[in-house]
Scaffold this motif. Structure first.
Motif, PDB file in Angstrom:
ATOM      1  N   HIS A 255       0.846  -1.196   0.000  1.00  0.00           N
ATOM      2  CA  HIS A 255       0.000   0.000   0.000  1.00  0.00           C
ATOM      3  C   HIS A 255       0.885   1.250   0.000  1.00  0.00           C
ATOM      4  O   HIS A 255       1.973   1.262   0.562  1.00  0.00           O
ATOM      5  N   ALA A 256       0.406   2.298  -0.634  1.00  0.00           N
ATOM      6  CA  ALA A 256       1.126   3.568  -0.566  1.00  0.00           C
ATOM      7  C   ALA A 256       1.143   4.041   0.883  1.00  0.00           C
ATOM      8  O   ALA A 256       0.183   3.820   1.622  1.00  0.00           O
ATOM      9  N   PRO A 257       2.230   4.683   1.313  1.00  0.00           N
ATOM     10  CA  PRO A 257       2.274   5.157   2.698  1.00  0.00           C
ATOM     11  C   PRO A 257       1.175   6.174   2.970  1.00  0.00           C
ATOM     12  O   PRO A 257       0.833   6.983   2.115  1.00  0.00           O
ATOM     13  N   CYS A 258       0.621   6.097   4.182  1.00  0.00           N
ATOM     14  CA  CYS A 258      -0.397   7.061   4.589  1.00  0.00           C
ATOM     15  C   CYS A 258       0.263   8.400   4.923  1.00  0.00           C
ATOM     16  O   CYS A 258       1.494   8.498   5.023  1.00  0.00           O
ATOM     17  N   ARG A 259      -0.539   9.384   5.158  1.00  0.00           N
ATOM     18  CA  ARG A 259       0.015  10.685   5.516  1.00  0.00           C
ATOM     19  C   ARG A 259       0.687  10.651   6.885  1.00  0.00           C
ATOM     20  O   ARG A 259       1.592  11.418   7.156  1.00  0.00           O
ATOM     21  N   ASP A 300      14.813   3.055   0.725  1.00  0.00           N
ATOM     22  CA  ASP A 300      13.573   3.812   0.887  1.00  0.00           C
ATOM     23  C   ASP A 300      12.332   2.912   0.845  1.00  0.00           C
ATOM     24  O   ASP A 300      11.276   3.307   0.355  1.00  0.00           O
ATOM     25  N   LEU A 301      12.481   1.689   1.402  1.00  0.00           N
ATOM     26  CA  LEU A 301      11.343   0.775   1.449  1.00  0.00           C
ATOM     27  C   LEU A 301      10.280   1.277   2.417  1.00  0.00           C
ATOM     28  O   LEU A 301       9.085   1.019   2.223  1.00  0.00           O
ATOM     29  N   ASP A 318      -3.707  -5.808   8.364  1.00  0.00           N
ATOM     30  CA  ASP A 318      -2.671  -5.554   7.360  1.00  0.00           C
ATOM     31  C   ASP A 318      -2.158  -4.120   7.420  1.00  0.00           C
ATOM     32  O   ASP A 318      -1.624  -3.595   6.432  1.00  0.00           O
ATOM     33  N   SER A 319      -2.294  -3.472   8.585  1.00  0.00           N
ATOM     34  CA  SER A 319      -1.897  -2.065   8.726  1.00  0.00           C
ATOM     35  C   SER A 319      -0.975  -1.884   9.925  1.00  0.00           C
ATOM     36  O   SER A 319      -1.033  -2.660  10.889  1.00  0.00           O
ATOM     37  N   LEU A 320      -0.135  -0.862   9.855  1.00  0.00           N
ATOM     38  CA  LEU A 320       0.727  -0.538  10.989  1.00  0.00           C
ATOM     39  C   LEU A 320       1.046   0.948  11.017  1.00  0.00           C
ATOM     40  O   LEU A 320       0.990   1.628   9.988  1.00  0.00           O
ATOM     41  N   ALA A 321       1.395   1.408  12.186  1.00  0.00           N
ATOM     42  CA  ALA A 321       1.929   2.755  12.378  1.00  0.00           C
ATOM     43  C   ALA A 321       3.101   2.625  13.336  1.00  0.00           C
ATOM     44  O   ALA A 321       3.066   1.809  14.260  1.00  0.00           O
ATOM     45  N   ALA A 342       2.756   5.599   8.771  1.00  0.00           N
ATOM     46  CA  ALA A 342       1.706   4.589   8.721  1.00  0.00           C
ATOM     47  C   ALA A 342       1.580   3.989   7.328  1.00  0.00           C
ATOM     48  O   ALA A 342       1.830   4.650   6.313  1.00  0.00           O
ATOM     49  N   TYR A 343       1.158   2.709   7.300  1.00  0.00           N
ATOM     50  CA  TYR A 343       0.911   1.974   6.062  1.00  0.00           C
ATOM     51  C   TYR A 343      -0.338   1.128   6.241  1.00  0.00           C
ATOM     52  O   TYR A 343      -0.653   0.676   7.355  1.00  0.00           O
ATOM     53  N   GLY A 344      -1.056   0.895   5.160  1.00  0.00           N
ATOM     54  CA  GLY A 344      -2.206   0.008   5.178  1.00  0.00           C
ATOM     55  C   GLY A 344      -3.522   0.737   5.345  1.00  0.00           C
ATOM     56  O   GLY A 344      -3.564   1.933   5.689  1.00  0.00           O
ATOM     57  N   PRO A 345      -4.637   0.029   5.112  1.00  0.00           N
ATOM     58  CA  PRO A 345      -5.968   0.656   5.131  1.00  0.00           C
ATOM     59  C   PRO A 345      -6.326   1.330   6.456  1.00  0.00           C
ATOM     60  O   PRO A 345      -7.076   2.302   6.482  1.00  0.00           O
ATOM     61  N   HIS A 346      -5.835   0.793   7.569  1.00  0.00           N
ATOM     62  CA  HIS A 346      -6.141   1.371   8.874  1.00  0.00           C
ATOM     63  C   HIS A 346      -4.966   2.179   9.427  1.00  0.00           C
ATOM     64  O   HIS A 346      -4.955   2.522  10.614  1.00  0.00           O
ATOM     65  N   GLY A 347      -4.016   2.482   8.574  1.00  0.00           N
ATOM     66  CA  GLY A 347      -2.808   3.163   9.010  1.00  0.00           C
ATOM     67  C   GLY A 347      -3.062   4.512   9.644  1.00  0.00           C
ATOM     68  O   GLY A 347      -2.469   4.859  10.674  1.00  0.00           O
TER      69      GLY A 347
END
Length: 397
Positions: A255-259, A300-301, A318-321, A342-347
């Motif tokens: 997933h693209a990184p969250c804000r 830059d992973l 499937d999300s983490l911060a 944060a990454y993922g839908p709930h990031g």
């Protein structure tokens, strides 16, 4: 080199430790008395008196951590201060290592008894040999699994573990006298802290805890790992009781990184912020440890964590911060601002929860939770409880 040189180096090391922390007079005397070089044969004298760990046996499976080592002297001093041993105490040390810590304990309990155990025959023999060479023949050294009952000198006034412990085994309850004291590097939610606890019947209650790192004890394999990249360059470590879906996490970085989000908390260079992790574990069961290799950062992973090898993270499906920082020169005294990547839908939601933990820490940066440990078959006290196999940890601010 002459004995005078060894004495000079030993006293200089103790003087340096005293600039970092206050030590009880008895602990200071023990550190100035016991010749650490005797317990590290083959090591240069100068290296024996630097504030660093020294490996005495590599792990046989080739893992990154040694099987046994001489702990960092300042950490040894800190834990001895936590133990608060009395001259007539009967003390058990779990993890004999080099024998150096047992010699220090013998100095502190000079009218009592000290028993040191180690599961590895070579390590136990090393400890016995060096203790004899240094004149501490009265210390009893046993080749024994420290998680089992050490009946020879039980019960004990003090138990001190010098290996990382994930759970309090039932055998330690039967060996520690009521009113006795237990000091151990306790691991929960990916962090390790030296915790000092006093037994009150069926409860152990903390009055001190400090960040540390130790080789884990053999026989407690209750931490798991989930890979976020095929090579394992990004991974999370979590406890057996946590609801982590390792297969779901394998796709999180796709997933693209969250804000993400930024807190109002800033730190200066060298200022510790490990209290954020501790604060989060007192209320949130989603706390894990994120490990990112230098190669993953260079490629830059992921956005750089606050501490690439060990940063607190919140996991949900499937999300983490995880904890990160950026430089903000508006405050030259504290130029680094803490935040959450944060990454993922709930990031985004996880990032906000992590920010709340950061802000709670920032309101009182030196506050420590009260830790109460009870056997698993007894009812825990009020507070946030973490389940282990043989005990329960309850944390409350």
């Amino acid at each position: 080199m002459s004995q005078t040189k060894a004495d000079e180096l030993r006293n200089a090391l103790v003087d340096d430790i005293l600039t970092q922390r206050h030590l009880p007079a008895a602990v200071e005397r023990a550190l100035r008395t016991v010749p650490r070089e005797t317990f590290l044969p083959g090591i240069k004298l100068e290296d024996a008196y630097t504030d660093q760990a020294v490996t005495i046996k590599d792990h046989p499976d080739g893992g990154p951590l040694p099987l046994s080592c001489a702990s960092v002297p300042s950490v040894v001093a800190m834990m001895l201060a936590q133990l608060a041993a009395k001259p007539d105490d009967n003390i058990l040390e779990v993890g004999a290592g080099t024998g150096y810590n047992a010699a220090l304990l013998a100095e502190l309990a000079h009218e009592g008894k000290v028993t040191a155990v180690d599961i590895d025959a070579d390590v136990a023999l090393h400890a016995r040999t060096t203790l004899n060479a240094a004149g501490y023949e009265r210390v009893k050294v046993l080749e024994r699994d420290g998680l089992l009952h050490v009946w020879e000198s039980a019960p004990y006034d003090r138990i001190m573990a010098t290996v990382g412990v994930w759970d309090i085994p039932t055998t330690w309850w039967s060996q520690l006298l009521d009113g006795g004291r237990l000091v151990l590097p306790l691991r929960w939610r990916g962090q390790t802290r030296s915790v000092a606890l006093t037994r009150h019947g069926d409860t152990l209650v903390s009055d001190a805890m400090e960040l540390c790192g130790f080789v884990p004890i053999i026989g407690q394999t209750s931490e798991k790992t989930a890979l976020l990249t095929a090579t394992g360059s990004v991974r999370v470590h979590y406890d057996a009781d946590q609801a982590v879906d390792a297969s779901a996490l394998a796709n999180t970085l796709a997933h693209a990184p969250c804000r993400g989000a930024w807190s109002a908390q800033r730190i200066g260079k060298g200022e510790t912020f490990d209290g954020v992790w501790l604060r989060a574990t007192a209320s949130d069961d989603r706390v894990c440890r994120l490990e990112v290799t230098p190669e993953a950062v260079q490629q830059d992973l992921v956005r750089k964590p606050a501490m690439p090898s060990r940063s607190p993270a919140l996991i949900d499906g499937d999300s983490l911060a995880y904890l990160t920082y950026r430089r903000e020169d508006a405050d030259p005294q504290r130029p680094f601002q803490l935040g959450a990547a944060a990454y993922g839908p709930h990031g985004e939601s996880l990032a906000q929860h992590l920010i709340a933990h950061i802000e709670a820490w920032g309101a009182d940066r030196t506050a420590l939770p009260r830790m109460t440990i009870t056997p698993v078959e007894t009812a825990p006290p009020t507070g946030h409880t973490i389940e282990k196999w043989e005990s329960r940890i309850t944390l409350a601010y």
